[in-house]
Design an enzyme around this catalytic site. Sequence first.
Site, short mmCIF file in Angstrom:
data_model
loop_
_atom_site.label_atom_id
_atom_site.label_comp_id
_atom_site.label_asym_id
_atom_site.label_seq_id
_atom_site.Cartn_x
_atom_site.Cartn_y
_atom_site.Cartn_z
N CYS A 229 33.93 26.11 40.60
CA CYS A 229 33.46 25.47 41.84
C CYS A 229 31.94 25.33 41.81
CB CYS A 229 33.88 26.27 43.06
SG CYS A 229 35.67 26.42 43.28
N CYS B 137 34.35 31.43 42.88
CA CYS B 137 34.92 30.52 41.89
C CYS B 137 33.82 29.90 41.02
CB CYS B 137 35.71 29.43 42.61
SG CYS B 137 36.24 28.07 41.57
#
Length: 96
Positions: free
Chosen positions: A23, A20
């Site tokens: 993230c 991600c």
Amino acid sequence: MADPISTYSDVIVDFWAPWCQPCKTLAPIVDSWERSGLVPVVRMNVDESSALASQLGVQSLPTLVRLQHGVSVATERKWQWPTYRITLPVRKQTFP
């Protein structure tokens, strides 16, 4: 192994995944919260902790959940700086 979340009365849970990119962008901010010592931060990789992520309604990444005494009191999904609702407690300072 003890549940790392249940050991705290107030905790921010950072749900993330290694693939991600948002993230990874959020990680330095969460790192600074963790270093501040104001509130514990527990990081949960959703690829390894899918049951807990599902239980807390995590549907997108990154997701931050603030738990107080095991109850979700704030959730921020799809982090968009600076419109976040996760707030850190203010450490009271006393002066001589």
